[in-house]
Design an enzyme around this catalytic site. Sequence first.
Site, PDB file in Angstrom:
ATOM      1  N   ARG A  98      -9.328 -49.757 121.265  1.00 60.45           N
ATOM      2  CA  ARG A  98      -9.813 -48.798 122.261  1.00 60.45           C
ATOM      3  C   ARG A  98      -9.219 -49.063 123.639  1.00 60.45           C
ATOM      4  O   ARG A  98      -9.017 -48.150 124.428  1.00 60.45           O
ATOM      5  CB  ARG A  98     -11.343 -48.870 122.375  1.00 60.45           C
ATOM      6  CG  ARG A  98     -12.099 -48.303 121.191  1.00 60.45           C
ATOM      7  CD  ARG A  98     -13.554 -48.066 121.568  1.00 60.45           C
ATOM      8  NE  ARG A  98     -14.435 -47.927 120.426  1.00 60.45           N
ATOM      9  CZ  ARG A  98     -14.673 -46.789 119.789  1.00 60.45           C
ATOM     10  NH1 ARG A  98     -14.087 -45.677 120.174  1.00 60.45           N
ATOM     11  NH2 ARG A  98     -15.500 -46.750 118.761  1.00 60.45           N
TER      12      ARG A  98
ATOM     13  N   ASP B 222     -11.011 -32.759 116.394  1.00 59.21           N
ATOM     14  CA  ASP B 222     -10.309 -32.847 115.120  1.00 59.21           C
ATOM     15  C   ASP B 222     -10.797 -31.693 114.232  1.00 59.21           C
ATOM     16  O   ASP B 222     -10.327 -30.566 114.363  1.00 59.21           O
ATOM     17  CB  ASP B 222     -10.621 -34.233 114.542  1.00 59.21           C
ATOM     18  CG  ASP B 222      -9.834 -34.567 113.301  1.00 59.21           C
ATOM     19  OD1 ASP B 222      -9.199 -33.677 112.746  1.00 59.21           O
ATOM     20  OD2 ASP B 222      -9.862 -35.721 112.869  1.00 59.21           O
TER      21      ASP B 222
ATOM     22  N   GLU C 158     -14.557 -35.020 125.823  1.00 56.70           N
ATOM     23  CA  GLU C 158     -14.264 -35.632 124.519  1.00 56.70           C
ATOM     24  C   GLU C 158     -12.885 -36.288 124.551  1.00 56.70           C
ATOM     25  O   GLU C 158     -12.007 -35.851 125.298  1.00 56.70           O
ATOM     26  CB  GLU C 158     -14.268 -34.562 123.427  1.00 56.70           C
ATOM     27  CG  GLU C 158     -15.527 -34.492 122.609  1.00 56.70           C
ATOM     28  CD  GLU C 158     -15.770 -35.718 121.731  1.00 56.70           C
ATOM     29  OE1 GLU C 158     -15.216 -36.809 121.993  1.00 56.70           O
ATOM     30  OE2 GLU C 158     -16.537 -35.592 120.772  1.00 56.70           O
ATOM     31  N   ASP C 159     -12.701 -37.287 123.722  1.00 54.67           N
ATOM     32  CA  ASP C 159     -11.364 -37.862 123.602  1.00 54.67           C
ATOM     33  C   ASP C 159     -10.501 -37.051 122.642  1.00 54.67           C
ATOM     34  O   ASP C 159      -9.315 -36.855 122.889  1.00 54.67           O
ATOM     35  CB  ASP C 159     -11.423 -39.337 123.175  1.00 54.67           C
ATOM     36  CG  ASP C 159     -12.303 -39.563 121.964  1.00 54.67           C
ATOM     37  OD1 ASP C 159     -13.015 -38.628 121.541  1.00 54.67           O
ATOM     38  OD2 ASP C 159     -12.284 -40.677 121.419  1.00 54.67           O
TER      39      ASP C 159
ATOM     40  N   PHE D 229      -2.969 -40.463 112.697  1.00 54.40           N
ATOM     41  CA  PHE D 229      -4.127 -41.252 113.107  1.00 54.40           C
ATOM     42  C   PHE D 229      -3.795 -42.000 114.389  1.00 54.40           C
ATOM     43  O   PHE D 229      -2.943 -42.888 114.396  1.00 54.40           O
ATOM     44  CB  PHE D 229      -4.530 -42.228 112.004  1.00 54.40           C
ATOM     45  CG  PHE D 229      -5.888 -42.820 112.236  1.00 54.40           C
ATOM     46  CD1 PHE D 229      -7.021 -42.212 111.703  1.00 54.40           C
ATOM     47  CD2 PHE D 229      -6.045 -43.958 113.012  1.00 54.40           C
ATOM     48  CE1 PHE D 229      -8.282 -42.737 111.929  1.00 54.40           C
ATOM     49  CE2 PHE D 229      -7.310 -44.495 113.244  1.00 54.40           C
ATOM     50  CZ  PHE D 229      -8.421 -43.883 112.700  1.00 54.40           C
TER      51      PHE D 229
HETATM   52  C1  PRP Z   1     -14.340 -38.923 117.373  1.00 54.54           C
HETATM   53  C2  PRP Z   1     -14.266 -38.147 118.668  1.00 54.54           C
HETATM   54  C3  PRP Z   1     -15.161 -36.980 118.429  1.00 54.54           C
HETATM   55  C4  PRP Z   1     -15.041 -36.743 116.952  1.00 54.54           C
HETATM   56  C5  PRP Z   1     -14.152 -35.565 116.744  1.00 54.54           C
HETATM   57  O1  PRP Z   1     -15.461 -39.740 117.410  1.00 54.54           O
HETATM   58  O2  PRP Z   1     -14.702 -38.911 119.758  1.00 54.54           O
HETATM   59  O3  PRP Z   1     -16.490 -37.219 118.804  1.00 54.54           O
HETATM   60  O4  PRP Z   1     -14.439 -37.919 116.378  1.00 54.54           O
HETATM   61  O5  PRP Z   1     -14.019 -35.280 115.402  1.00 54.54           O
HETATM   62  P1  PRP Z   1     -14.392 -33.880 114.761  1.00 54.54           P
HETATM   63  O6  PRP Z   1     -13.770 -32.824 115.597  1.00 54.54           O
HETATM   64  O7  PRP Z   1     -13.756 -33.991 113.390  1.00 54.54           O
HETATM   65  O8  PRP Z   1     -15.884 -33.764 114.667  1.00 54.54           O
HETATM   66  P2  PRP Z   1     -15.703 -40.943 116.401  1.00 54.54           P
HETATM   67  O9  PRP Z   1     -16.585 -40.502 115.273  1.00 54.54           O
HETATM   68  O10 PRP Z   1     -14.379 -41.543 116.022  1.00 54.54           O
HETATM   69  O11 PRP Z   1     -16.602 -41.936 117.257  1.00 54.54           O
HETATM   70  P3  PRP Z   1     -16.195 -42.891 118.490  1.00 54.54           P
HETATM   71  O12 PRP Z   1     -15.854 -41.969 119.634  1.00 54.54           O
HETATM   72  O13 PRP Z   1     -17.416 -43.680 118.765  1.00 54.54           O
HETATM   73  O14 PRP Z   1     -15.020 -43.725 118.047  1.00 54.54           O
END
Ligand code: PRP
Length: 182
Positions: free
Chosen positions: A164, A102, A98-99, A151
């Site tokens: 990105r 949160d 994961e990136d 953010f």
């Molecule tokens: C981001 C990230 C995780 C998620 C984490 O994805 O890549 O998948 O949010 O958040 P959480 O812990 O609150 O669930 P995002 O929805 O921004 O999608 P993307 O990677 O396509 O930008």
Amino acid sequence: MPRHAELRTLIPSDRIQARVAEMGREIAADYAGPLRLIAILKGACFFLSDLARAVDRDVSLDFMGIASYGRNKTSSGEVRVTKDLDSGIAGLDVLVVEDIVDTGITLTYLCHVLEQRKPRSLRIATLLDKPSRRIKPVDVAYVGFQIPDEFVVGYGLDYGEQYRNLRDICVLVEGPPEGVLR
Ligand code: PRP
């Protein structure tokens, strides 16, 4: 230096690269056999690409797409799969890449889905962790950096699909408009 005046660098690319290399060595030392890396689209692609090359092991890759609704403090945690894995994971050592973690809602759901497929082991590696925002506890085995509740964009992370491809991880100086969460 960020290319955009509205950004402040939080983690420069050389620190990202050094930390990813370190994580790769740590992961390689923890697994004896082959490892399936599963990246969550889209943000984790850049991290996956660097991490996979830093793990000196037999690795294979797969991808999963997830959509989250209302990821906020009152969220019910509704998540759905938009793109499933190409192949099964039964009996495999699996590392979810994961990136950012949160609220933890995405990974809680995802781990539940993946556990049902009976991997030999299932762990999580995230580049960024915002522990102050956690709603659902998640057991993250490998964390690149813990960051404050700001953010962030870059190195895969977007704001409205922008930024990105920045090499650095940056903070939006004025923050996102109200209601935009990560
Ligand atoms: C981001 C990230 C995780 C998620 C984490 O994805 O890549 O998948 O949010 O958040 P959480 O812990 O609150 O669930 P995002 O929805 O921004 O999608 P993307 O990677 O396509 O930008």
